[in-house]
Design a protein around this motif. Structure first.
Motif, PDB file in Angstrom:
ATOM      1  N   THR A 319       1.195  -1.462   0.113  1.00 16.47           N
ATOM      2  CA  THR A 319       0.094   0.104  -0.111  1.00 16.47           C
ATOM      3  C   THR A 319       0.599   0.958  -0.072  1.00 16.47           C
ATOM      4  O   THR A 319       1.724   1.160   0.466  1.00 16.47           O
ATOM      5  CB  THR A 319      -0.409   0.057   1.212  1.00 16.47           C
ATOM      6  OG1 THR A 319      -1.990  -1.433   0.931  1.00 16.47           O
ATOM      7  CG2 THR A 319      -1.479   1.427   1.630  1.00 16.47           C
ATOM      8  N   LEU A 320       0.567   1.983  -0.666  1.00 20.55           N
ATOM      9  CA  LEU A 320       1.668   3.373  -0.920  1.00 20.55           C
ATOM     10  C   LEU A 320       0.670   4.233  -1.407  1.00 20.55           C
ATOM     11  O   LEU A 320      -0.427   4.842  -0.684  1.00 20.55           O
ATOM     12  CB  LEU A 320       2.596   3.005  -2.379  1.00 20.55           C
ATOM     13  CG  LEU A 320       3.444   2.178  -2.406  1.00 20.55           C
ATOM     14  CD1 LEU A 320       3.894   1.809  -4.069  1.00 20.55           C
ATOM     15  CD2 LEU A 320       4.384   1.812  -0.845  1.00 20.55           C
ATOM     16  N   LEU A 321       1.432   6.097  -1.062  1.00 18.66           N
ATOM     17  CA  LEU A 321       0.408   7.071  -0.636  1.00 18.66           C
ATOM     18  C   LEU A 321       1.212   8.013  -2.369  1.00 18.66           C
ATOM     19  O   LEU A 321       2.155   7.813  -1.881  1.00 18.66           O
ATOM     20  CB  LEU A 321       0.762   8.001  -0.100  1.00 18.66           C
ATOM     21  CG  LEU A 321       0.840   6.863   1.274  1.00 18.66           C
ATOM     22  CD1 LEU A 321       0.929   7.468   2.655  1.00 18.66           C
ATOM     23  CD2 LEU A 321      -1.406   6.579   1.741  1.00 18.66           C
ATOM     24  N   GLY A 322       0.359   8.709  -2.694  1.00 23.18           N
ATOM     25  CA  GLY A 322       0.569   9.438  -4.046  1.00 23.18           C
ATOM     26  C   GLY A 322       0.400  10.588  -2.789  1.00 23.18           C
ATOM     27  O   GLY A 322       0.831  11.673  -3.618  1.00 23.18           O
ATOM     28  N   GLY A 323      -0.094  11.243  -1.952  1.00 19.35           N
ATOM     29  CA  GLY A 323       0.073  12.113  -0.860  1.00 19.35           C
ATOM     30  C   GLY A 323      -0.896  11.791   0.571  1.00 19.35           C
ATOM     31  O   GLY A 323      -1.402  10.630   0.586  1.00 19.35           O
ATOM     32  N   ILE A 324      -0.666  12.110   1.319  1.00 17.91           N
ATOM     33  CA  ILE A 324      -1.349  12.600   2.789  1.00 17.91           C
ATOM     34  C   ILE A 324      -3.236  12.133   2.524  1.00 17.91           C
ATOM     35  O   ILE A 324      -3.738  13.290   1.615  1.00 17.91           O
ATOM     36  CB  ILE A 324      -1.177  13.313   4.241  1.00 17.91           C
ATOM     37  CG1 ILE A 324       0.770  12.983   4.455  1.00 17.91           C
ATOM     38  CG2 ILE A 324      -2.138  13.218   5.313  1.00 17.91           C
ATOM     39  CD1 ILE A 324       0.688  14.333   4.528  1.00 17.91           C
ATOM     40  N   GLY A 325      -3.543  11.183   2.909  1.00 16.41           N
ATOM     41  CA  GLY A 325      -3.908  11.050   2.618  1.00 16.41           C
ATOM     42  C   GLY A 325      -5.379  10.140   0.934  1.00 16.41           C
ATOM     43  O   GLY A 325      -6.537   9.583   0.872  1.00 16.41           O
ATOM     44  N   ASP A 326      -4.011   9.930   0.279  1.00 15.91           N
ATOM     45  CA  ASP A 326      -4.336   9.524  -1.319  1.00 15.91           C
ATOM     46  C   ASP A 326      -4.293   7.998  -1.298  1.00 15.91           C
ATOM     47  O   ASP A 326      -2.450   7.940  -1.662  1.00 15.91           O
ATOM     48  CB  ASP A 326      -3.499  10.858  -1.801  1.00 15.91           C
ATOM     49  CG  ASP A 326      -3.772   9.954  -3.379  1.00 15.91           C
ATOM     50  OD1 ASP A 326      -4.263   9.263  -4.149  1.00 15.91           O
ATOM     51  OD2 ASP A 326      -2.477  10.472  -4.374  1.00 15.91           O
ATOM     52  N   ILE A 327      -4.831   7.233  -1.055  1.00 15.32           N
ATOM     53  CA  ILE A 327      -4.230   5.940  -1.084  1.00 15.32           C
ATOM     54  C   ILE A 327      -3.941   5.242  -2.175  1.00 15.32           C
ATOM     55  O   ILE A 327      -5.222   5.476  -3.193  1.00 15.32           O
ATOM     56  CB  ILE A 327      -5.069   5.406   0.064  1.00 15.32           C
ATOM     57  CG1 ILE A 327      -5.034   6.177   1.299  1.00 15.32           C
ATOM     58  CG2 ILE A 327      -4.644   3.488   0.243  1.00 15.32           C
ATOM     59  CD1 ILE A 327      -6.737   6.116   2.510  1.00 15.32           C
ATOM     60  N   LYS A 328      -3.344   3.826  -2.689  1.00 16.87           N
ATOM     61  CA  LYS A 328      -2.549   3.154  -3.673  1.00 16.87           C
ATOM     62  C   LYS A 328      -2.638   2.241  -3.061  1.00 16.87           C
ATOM     63  O   LYS A 328      -1.549   1.998  -2.759  1.00 16.87           O
ATOM     64  CB  LYS A 328      -1.849   4.368  -4.395  1.00 16.87           C
ATOM     65  CG  LYS A 328      -2.001   5.126  -4.377  1.00 16.87           C
ATOM     66  CD  LYS A 328      -2.077   5.911  -5.848  1.00 16.87           C
ATOM     67  CE  LYS A 328      -2.266   7.152  -6.433  1.00 16.87           C
ATOM     68  NZ  LYS A 328      -3.327   7.456  -6.890  1.00 16.87           N
ATOM     69  N   ILE A 329      -3.537   0.716  -3.203  1.00 14.81           N
ATOM     70  CA  ILE A 329      -3.245   0.395  -3.142  1.00 14.81           C
ATOM     71  C   ILE A 329      -2.985  -0.443  -3.991  1.00 14.81           C
ATOM     72  O   ILE A 329      -3.322  -0.708  -4.913  1.00 14.81           O
ATOM     73  CB  ILE A 329      -4.775  -1.051  -1.966  1.00 14.81           C
ATOM     74  CG1 ILE A 329      -5.924  -0.966  -3.816  1.00 14.81           C
ATOM     75  CG2 ILE A 329      -5.872  -0.011  -1.013  1.00 14.81           C
ATOM     76  CD1 ILE A 329      -7.153  -1.392  -3.062  1.00 14.81           C
ATOM     77  N   ASN A 330      -2.767  -2.349  -3.935  1.00 13.54           N
ATOM     78  CA  ASN A 330      -2.011  -3.553  -4.928  1.00 13.54           C
ATOM     79  C   ASN A 330      -0.538  -2.613  -5.719  1.00 13.54           C
ATOM     80  O   ASN A 330      -1.561  -3.177  -6.675  1.00 13.54           O
ATOM     81  CB  ASN A 330      -3.777  -3.764  -5.618  1.00 13.54           C
ATOM     82  CG  ASN A 330      -4.851  -4.126  -4.528  1.00 13.54           C
ATOM     83  OD1 ASN A 330      -4.116  -4.444  -3.579  1.00 13.54           O
ATOM     84  ND2 ASN A 330      -5.798  -4.770  -4.552  1.00 13.54           N
ATOM     85  N   GLN A 331       0.047  -1.972  -4.889  1.00 14.47           N
ATOM     86  CA  GLN A 331       1.315  -1.633  -5.875  1.00 14.47           C
ATOM     87  C   GLN A 331       2.421  -2.848  -5.649  1.00 14.47           C
ATOM     88  O   GLN A 331       1.965  -3.632  -4.709  1.00 14.47           O
ATOM     89  CB  GLN A 331       1.920  -0.137  -4.855  1.00 14.47           C
ATOM     90  CG  GLN A 331       0.697   0.899  -4.819  1.00 14.47           C
ATOM     91  CD  GLN A 331       0.038   0.994  -6.718  1.00 14.47           C
ATOM     92  OE1 GLN A 331       1.196   1.465  -7.372  1.00 14.47           O
ATOM     93  NE2 GLN A 331      -1.181   1.056  -6.596  1.00 14.47           N
ATOM     94  N   THR A 332       2.929  -2.293  -6.774  1.00 13.56           N
ATOM     95  CA  THR A 332       3.838  -4.004  -6.400  1.00 13.56           C
ATOM     96  C   THR A 332       5.657  -3.484  -7.139  1.00 13.56           C
ATOM     97  O   THR A 332       5.503  -1.866  -7.223  1.00 13.56           O
ATOM     98  CB  THR A 332       3.530  -4.686  -7.924  1.00 13.56           C
ATOM     99  OG1 THR A 332       3.922  -4.202  -9.052  1.00 13.56           O
ATOM    100  CG2 THR A 332       2.895  -5.399  -7.394  1.00 13.56           C
ATOM    101  N   ALA A 333       6.406  -3.295  -6.940  1.00 15.42           N
ATOM    102  CA  ALA A 333       7.546  -3.060  -7.201  1.00 15.42           C
ATOM    103  C   ALA A 333       8.226  -4.111  -7.179  1.00 15.42           C
ATOM    104  O   ALA A 333       8.991  -5.534  -6.670  1.00 15.42           O
ATOM    105  CB  ALA A 333       8.808  -2.569  -5.430  1.00 15.42           C
TER     106      ALA A 333
END
Length: 348
Positions: A319-333
Protein backbone atom coordinates in the motif's frame (compact mmCIF):
# COMPACT_ATOMS: atom_id res chain seq x y z
CA UNK A 1 -24.96 -6.55 16.95
CA UNK A 2 -22.32 -4.18 15.60
CA UNK A 3 -19.15 -3.73 17.64
CA UNK A 4 -19.42 -0.74 19.97
CA UNK A 5 -16.39 1.36 20.80
CA UNK A 6 -16.52 3.28 24.06
CA UNK A 7 -14.06 6.11 24.82
CA UNK A 8 -14.16 5.69 28.56
CA UNK A 9 -15.16 8.35 31.08
CA UNK A 10 -16.24 5.94 33.83
CA UNK A 11 -14.75 2.47 33.42
CA UNK A 12 -16.73 0.83 36.22
CA UNK A 13 -20.10 1.91 34.81
CA UNK A 14 -19.20 1.27 31.16
CA UNK A 15 -17.85 -2.22 31.83
CA UNK A 16 -20.96 -3.13 33.86
CA UNK A 17 -23.13 -1.95 30.96
CA UNK A 18 -21.11 -3.92 28.39
CA UNK A 19 -21.26 -7.10 30.48
CA UNK A 20 -25.02 -6.72 31.01
CA UNK A 21 -25.53 -6.48 27.23
CA UNK A 22 -23.63 -9.75 26.65
CA UNK A 23 -26.04 -12.28 28.11
CA UNK A 24 -23.87 -14.84 29.85
CA UNK A 25 -23.93 -17.68 32.33
CA UNK A 26 -20.23 -17.41 33.24
CA UNK A 27 -17.69 -14.63 32.93
CA UNK A 28 -13.95 -15.02 32.30
CA UNK A 29 -11.15 -12.44 32.18
CA UNK A 30 -7.99 -13.13 30.16
CA UNK A 31 -4.76 -11.34 31.15
CA UNK A 32 -1.09 -11.98 30.58
CA UNK A 33 1.46 -11.99 33.41
CA UNK A 34 2.11 -8.26 33.01
CA UNK A 35 -1.52 -7.08 32.84
CA UNK A 36 -2.48 -9.45 35.69
CA UNK A 37 -0.07 -7.48 37.83
CA UNK A 38 -0.54 -3.94 36.50
CA UNK A 39 -4.08 -3.72 35.09
CA UNK A 40 -6.26 -6.39 36.73
CA UNK A 41 -6.00 -4.60 40.14
CA UNK A 42 -7.63 -1.52 38.52
CA UNK A 43 -10.86 -3.44 37.79
CA UNK A 44 -10.93 -6.60 39.91
CA UNK A 45 -13.00 -5.06 42.72
CA UNK A 46 -15.77 -3.97 40.31
CA UNK A 47 -19.10 -5.48 41.33
CA UNK A 48 -19.73 -6.61 37.74
CA UNK A 49 -16.60 -8.84 37.94
CA UNK A 50 -17.19 -10.39 41.36
CA UNK A 51 -17.90 -13.86 39.91
CA UNK A 52 -15.39 -13.67 37.06
CA UNK A 53 -12.74 -16.38 36.62
CA UNK A 54 -9.25 -15.06 35.85
CA UNK A 55 -7.14 -16.82 33.19
CA UNK A 56 -3.50 -15.71 32.94
CA UNK A 57 -1.10 -16.53 30.12
CA UNK A 58 2.59 -15.74 29.50
CA UNK A 59 3.42 -12.21 28.38
CA UNK A 60 4.93 -11.09 25.04
CA UNK A 61 4.47 -12.25 21.46
CA UNK A 62 6.51 -15.42 22.04
CA UNK A 63 3.40 -16.84 23.79
CA UNK A 64 1.01 -15.97 20.97
CA UNK A 65 1.00 -19.59 19.85
CA UNK A 66 -0.95 -22.82 19.63
CA UNK A 67 0.11 -24.04 23.09
CA UNK A 68 -1.13 -20.86 24.78
CA UNK A 69 -4.34 -20.94 22.75
CA UNK A 70 -4.96 -24.55 23.81
CA UNK A 71 -4.33 -23.58 27.46
CA UNK A 72 -7.03 -20.86 27.20
CA UNK A 73 -9.52 -23.30 25.63
CA UNK A 74 -8.71 -25.75 28.46
CA UNK A 75 -9.14 -23.09 31.16
CA UNK A 76 -12.54 -22.14 29.66
CA UNK A 77 -13.59 -25.79 29.58
CA UNK A 78 -12.31 -26.49 33.10
CA UNK A 79 -14.09 -23.36 34.32
CA UNK A 80 -17.42 -24.64 33.04
CA UNK A 81 -17.72 -22.23 30.09
CA UNK A 82 -20.61 -22.89 27.70
CA UNK A 83 -21.49 -21.29 24.38
CA UNK A 84 -23.37 -18.68 26.46
CA UNK A 85 -20.29 -17.54 28.40
CA UNK A 86 -18.36 -14.29 27.88
CA UNK A 87 -14.62 -13.58 27.81
CA UNK A 88 -13.09 -10.18 28.64
CA UNK A 89 -9.64 -9.64 27.11
CA UNK A 90 -7.65 -7.26 29.32
CA UNK A 91 -4.28 -6.55 27.76
CA UNK A 92 -2.28 -5.54 24.74
CA UNK A 93 -2.66 -6.73 21.16
CA UNK A 94 -1.30 -10.18 21.93
CA UNK A 95 -4.07 -10.74 24.52
CA UNK A 96 -6.86 -9.24 22.37
CA UNK A 97 -5.71 -11.20 19.27
CA UNK A 98 -5.29 -14.55 21.02
CA UNK A 99 -8.25 -14.06 23.36
CA UNK A 100 -10.47 -13.01 20.47
CA UNK A 101 -9.46 -16.12 18.53
CA UNK A 102 -9.99 -18.38 21.58
CA UNK A 103 -13.47 -16.88 22.09
CA UNK A 104 -14.31 -17.09 18.37
CA UNK A 105 -13.54 -20.81 18.22
CA UNK A 106 -14.50 -22.15 21.66
CA UNK A 107 -17.89 -23.95 21.31
CA UNK A 108 -17.98 -22.36 17.81
CA UNK A 109 -17.90 -18.88 19.29
CA UNK A 110 -18.69 -17.05 22.53
CA UNK A 111 -19.08 -13.30 23.13
CA UNK A 112 -16.01 -11.31 24.05
CA UNK A 113 -15.18 -7.76 25.18
CA UNK A 114 -11.81 -6.08 24.59
CA UNK A 115 -10.26 -3.72 27.13
CA UNK A 116 -6.97 -2.80 25.45
CA UNK A 117 -4.31 -1.66 27.92
CA UNK A 118 -1.56 -0.60 25.52
CA UNK A 119 -1.63 2.24 23.05
CA UNK A 120 -0.99 -0.21 20.21
CA UNK A 121 -4.00 -2.34 21.13
CA UNK A 122 -6.21 0.75 21.55
CA UNK A 123 -5.59 2.11 18.08
CA UNK A 124 -4.95 -1.13 16.23
CA UNK A 125 -5.42 -4.63 17.58
CA UNK A 126 -8.70 -4.28 19.45
CA UNK A 127 -10.65 -2.66 16.59
CA UNK A 128 -11.50 -4.26 13.27
CA UNK A 129 -12.18 -7.88 14.09
CA UNK A 130 -8.82 -9.47 13.31
CA UNK A 131 -7.98 -12.29 15.72
CA UNK A 132 -5.28 -14.92 15.59
CA UNK A 133 -1.99 -16.47 16.61
CA UNK A 134 1.51 -16.81 15.19
CA UNK A 135 2.28 -20.18 13.62
CA UNK A 136 5.19 -21.86 11.88
CA UNK A 137 7.44 -18.84 12.47
CA UNK A 138 4.98 -16.42 10.79
CA UNK A 139 3.03 -13.55 12.34
CA UNK A 140 -0.77 -13.94 12.65
CA UNK A 141 -0.73 -16.92 10.30
CA UNK A 142 -3.87 -18.56 11.76
CA UNK A 143 -6.98 -16.57 12.68
CA UNK A 144 -10.47 -15.37 11.84
CA UNK A 145 -12.30 -12.08 11.38
CA UNK A 146 -14.67 -11.65 14.31
CA UNK A 147 -15.64 -8.48 16.20
CA UNK A 148 -15.73 -8.19 19.95
CA UNK A 149 -19.12 -6.97 21.19
CA UNK A 150 -17.50 -3.97 22.88
CA UNK A 151 -14.12 -2.22 22.95
CA UNK A 152 -13.58 -0.01 25.98
CA UNK A 153 -10.72 2.50 25.59
CA UNK A 154 -9.39 4.10 28.76
CA UNK A 155 -6.07 5.97 28.61
CA UNK A 156 -5.57 5.60 32.38
CA UNK A 157 -4.00 2.23 31.52
CA UNK A 158 -1.30 4.08 29.56
CA UNK A 159 0.21 5.20 32.89
CA UNK A 160 1.34 1.58 33.31
CA UNK A 161 3.31 1.68 30.03
CA UNK A 162 6.97 2.37 29.48
CA UNK A 163 8.19 4.73 26.76
CA UNK A 164 8.83 1.89 24.28
CA UNK A 165 5.24 0.65 24.46
CA UNK A 166 3.85 4.17 24.07
CA UNK A 167 6.07 4.59 20.99
CA UNK A 168 4.96 1.22 19.63
CA UNK A 169 1.29 2.20 19.61
CA UNK A 170 2.04 5.66 18.35
CA UNK A 171 3.49 4.23 15.12
CA UNK A 172 0.03 2.95 14.15
CA UNK A 173 -1.40 6.40 14.91
CA UNK A 174 1.24 7.90 12.62
CA UNK A 175 0.10 5.49 9.91
CA UNK A 176 -3.54 6.51 10.49
CA UNK A 177 -2.53 10.16 10.06
CA UNK A 178 -0.71 9.41 6.79
CA UNK A 179 -3.74 7.62 5.31
CA UNK A 180 -6.19 10.22 6.61
CA UNK A 181 -5.54 13.96 6.47
CA UNK A 182 -2.81 16.54 6.67
CA UNK A 183 -3.91 18.24 9.91
CA UNK A 184 -3.89 14.90 11.74
CA UNK A 185 -0.48 13.95 10.30
CA UNK A 186 0.95 17.39 11.18
CA UNK A 187 -0.17 17.09 14.83
CA UNK A 188 1.31 13.60 15.03
CA UNK A 189 4.77 14.51 13.70
CA UNK A 190 4.98 17.54 16.03
CA UNK A 191 3.74 15.78 19.21
CA UNK A 192 6.28 15.46 22.06
CA UNK A 193 6.44 11.69 22.32
CA UNK A 194 9.11 11.80 25.03
CA UNK A 195 6.83 13.69 27.45
CA UNK A 196 3.33 12.76 26.25
CA UNK A 197 0.36 14.82 27.40
CA UNK A 198 -2.14 12.05 28.19
CA UNK A 199 -5.20 14.27 27.77
CA UNK A 200 -4.11 15.35 24.32
CA UNK A 201 -3.21 11.73 23.58
CA UNK A 202 -6.71 10.50 24.57
CA UNK A 203 -8.20 12.93 22.03
CA UNK A 204 -5.70 11.81 19.39
CA UNK A 205 -6.48 8.14 20.17
CA UNK A 206 -10.18 8.82 19.60
CA UNK A 207 -9.37 10.42 16.20
CA UNK A 208 -7.07 7.53 15.30
CA UNK A 209 -9.65 4.87 16.17
CA UNK A 210 -12.22 6.73 14.04
CA UNK A 211 -9.92 6.47 11.01
CA UNK A 212 -9.59 2.72 11.47
CA UNK A 213 -13.29 2.25 12.23
CA UNK A 214 -14.34 4.19 9.12
CA UNK A 215 -12.10 2.11 6.86
CA UNK A 216 -13.06 -1.22 8.46
CA UNK A 217 -16.79 -0.43 8.08
CA UNK A 218 -16.25 0.28 4.39
CA UNK A 219 -14.36 -2.97 3.83
CA UNK A 220 -14.70 -5.48 6.70
CA UNK A 221 -12.99 -8.42 4.93
CA UNK A 222 -10.04 -6.53 3.42
CA UNK A 223 -10.95 -6.82 -0.25
CA UNK A 224 -10.20 -3.19 -1.11
CA UNK A 225 -9.73 0.06 0.82
CA UNK A 226 -9.00 -1.72 4.14
CA UNK A 227 -5.62 -2.50 2.62
CA UNK A 228 -4.85 1.17 3.39
CA UNK A 229 -4.23 -0.05 6.94
CA UNK A 230 -1.33 -2.15 5.62
CA UNK A 231 0.81 0.93 4.99
CA UNK A 232 4.20 0.25 6.58
CA UNK A 233 3.33 -3.39 7.19
CA UNK A 234 4.82 -5.23 4.19
CA UNK A 235 8.33 -4.15 5.13
CA UNK A 236 7.29 -3.90 8.80
CA UNK A 237 6.23 -7.54 9.19
CA UNK A 238 9.40 -8.66 7.42
CA UNK A 239 11.50 -6.54 9.82
CA UNK A 240 9.55 -7.97 12.76
CA UNK A 241 10.01 -11.60 11.67
CA UNK A 242 13.70 -10.93 10.90
CA UNK A 243 14.20 -9.43 14.37
CA UNK A 244 12.40 -12.35 16.09
CA UNK A 245 15.39 -14.55 15.31
CA UNK A 246 17.85 -11.95 16.63
CA UNK A 247 16.72 -9.22 19.04
CA UNK A 248 12.91 -8.96 18.90
CA UNK A 249 11.39 -5.52 18.33
CA UNK A 250 7.91 -4.35 19.30
CA UNK A 251 5.31 -4.45 16.51
CA UNK A 252 4.95 -0.66 16.38
CA UNK A 253 8.70 -0.19 16.02
CA UNK A 254 8.66 -2.60 13.08
CA UNK A 255 5.77 -0.63 11.52
CA UNK A 256 7.60 2.68 12.08
CA UNK A 257 10.67 1.20 10.36
CA UNK A 258 8.41 -0.18 7.59
CA UNK A 259 6.92 3.26 6.92
CA UNK A 260 10.34 4.57 5.83
CA UNK A 261 10.97 2.29 2.80
CA UNK A 262 7.26 2.36 1.88
CA UNK A 263 7.19 6.17 1.90
CA UNK A 264 10.40 6.08 -0.15
CA UNK A 265 8.63 3.84 -2.71
CA UNK A 266 5.67 6.25 -2.54
CA UNK A 267 7.97 9.14 -3.50
CA UNK A 268 9.63 7.26 -6.36
CA UNK A 269 6.56 5.42 -7.70
CA UNK A 270 3.35 7.29 -6.82
CA UNK A 271 4.44 10.93 -6.36
CA UNK A 272 4.32 11.34 -2.56
CA UNK A 273 5.83 14.75 -1.60
CA UNK A 274 9.49 14.35 -0.68
CA UNK A 275 9.40 16.98 2.11
CA UNK A 276 6.62 15.14 3.95
CA UNK A 277 8.48 11.86 3.57
CA UNK A 278 11.60 13.53 5.03
CA UNK A 279 9.65 15.03 7.95
CA UNK A 280 8.12 11.64 8.78
CA UNK A 281 11.52 9.97 8.39
CA UNK A 282 13.10 12.47 10.84
CA UNK A 283 10.34 11.93 13.42
CA UNK A 284 10.78 8.14 13.21
CA UNK A 285 14.60 8.30 13.40
CA UNK A 286 14.48 10.61 16.45
CA UNK A 287 11.94 8.55 18.38
CA UNK A 288 12.55 4.97 17.19
CA UNK A 289 16.22 4.85 16.18
CA UNK A 290 16.97 2.26 13.51
CA UNK A 291 17.25 -1.48 12.89
CA UNK A 292 20.70 -2.96 12.26
CA UNK A 293 20.10 -4.64 8.92
CA UNK A 294 22.87 -4.99 6.32
CA UNK A 295 22.86 -5.78 2.57
CA UNK A 296 23.41 -9.43 3.50
CA UNK A 297 19.93 -9.47 5.10
CA UNK A 298 18.10 -8.35 1.95
CA UNK A 299 17.45 -11.87 0.53
CA UNK A 300 15.95 -13.02 3.86
CA UNK A 301 13.79 -9.88 4.16
CA UNK A 302 12.52 -10.27 0.57
CA UNK A 303 11.78 -13.95 1.24
CA UNK A 304 9.79 -12.95 4.35
CA UNK A 305 7.84 -10.41 2.27
CA UNK A 306 6.88 -13.19 -0.13
CA UNK A 307 5.14 -14.96 2.78
CA UNK A 308 2.92 -11.96 3.54
CA UNK A 309 -0.82 -12.75 3.55
CA UNK A 310 -1.52 -9.64 1.44
CA UNK A 311 0.23 -11.11 -1.59
CA UNK A 312 -1.42 -12.65 -4.62
CA UNK A 313 0.24 -15.33 -6.75
CA UNK A 314 3.70 -14.67 -5.34
CA UNK A 315 3.72 -10.93 -6.12
CA UNK A 316 4.68 -8.73 -3.15
CA UNK A 317 1.86 -6.29 -2.55
CA UNK A 318 2.29 -2.80 -1.10
CA UNK A 319 0.00 0.00 0.00
CA UNK A 320 1.61 3.28 -1.09
CA UNK A 321 0.52 6.92 -1.02
CA UNK A 322 0.27 9.63 -3.69
CA UNK A 323 -0.01 12.19 -0.89
CA UNK A 324 -1.39 12.30 2.64
CA UNK A 325 -4.77 10.55 2.48
CA UNK A 326 -4.25 9.63 -1.19
CA UNK A 327 -4.15 5.84 -0.88
CA UNK A 328 -2.79 3.60 -3.63
CA UNK A 329 -3.52 -0.06 -2.85
CA UNK A 330 -2.23 -3.16 -4.67
CA UNK A 331 1.09 -1.61 -5.70
CA UNK A 332 4.05 -3.76 -6.66
CA UNK A 333 7.80 -3.19 -6.78
CA UNK A 334 10.67 -5.01 -8.43
CA UNK A 335 13.36 -6.67 -6.35
CA UNK A 336 15.73 -3.86 -7.36
CA UNK A 337 13.27 -1.21 -6.16
CA UNK A 338 12.82 -3.07 -2.87
CA UNK A 339 16.61 -3.19 -2.38
CA UNK A 340 16.85 0.52 -3.19
CA UNK A 341 14.17 1.26 -0.55
CA UNK A 342 16.12 -0.84 1.96
CA UNK A 343 19.28 1.12 1.09
CA UNK A 344 17.39 4.32 1.85
CA UNK A 345 16.13 2.85 5.13
CA UNK A 346 19.73 2.10 6.17
CA UNK A 347 21.41 5.25 4.95
CA UNK A 348 18.64 7.85 4.83
Amino acid sequence: MEQRIIISKNLKRELALAISECEHDRLFVLTDETTAQKCWPVIKEFFSLKKATLITIGATDTHKDLDTLASVWKALGDGGATRHSCLINLGGGMVTDLGGFAASTFKRGIDFINIPTTLLAMVDASVGGKTGINFNGLKNEIGVFNDSKFVILDTKFLKTLDEKNINSGYAEMLKHGLISQETMWAELVSFDLRHPDLEQLQRMVADSVQVKERIVKEDPMEHGIRKALNLGHTFGHAFESWALKRTPVLHGYAVAYGLIPELYLSVTKTGFPQDKMRQTFQFIRENYGTLGITCDDYPELIELMHHDKKNTAGTINFTLLGGIGDIKINQTATEEEIKEALDFFREG
